[in-house]
Scaffold this motif. Sequence first.
Motif: not given
Length: 177
Positions: A50-51, A46-47
Amino acid sequence: MSVWQPRERCPDIGPLLVVDADPERYRFSVHYYAQERLAYPPTIEEWQKRTHHDVVFNAGLFRENFAYLGLLLKEGHSLGSRRHTTWQGLFVAEPAEPATRPRARVLDLTVDLFNESAPSYREAAQSLMLLDRPEPFGFDQQANWPIKTLVAETHHGTYLYSRVSDWSACTESGNVS
């Protein structure tokens, strides 16, 4: 990037991923779920979504309430954590004055100075574990510490990031060479 598949030698160990990152080519940034106003800590996947970063890894240890243990800086500001007095590893990146310092470093706080009230680097994550300077990496089997992420500075100024579940299962002494 390299992947080691231990298979027969270490059947209980998953693959080891090693990334050799040149700080002159990559930017490093700290992300913390509470600072980004998220209700819960995202997974690594998920990181990454997102990034949009090429590589994402867990930089340290957390309390049961997901508060970071040790010093954690983003853009030169503390994310609510303080320096842990006995932890001596500090990964720093993105110097406040780029022309005067390397883009990233692994500091040994027993010998390297770092002033968190006037940080010389904008991004920082403190860690419990630290490699001995010239000696090989030792794994304390008595402490039973699982090693998840290893950050090491090479002689060429690049950084190695690796992920493994248990070094000691592949060596008699627990030392990696």
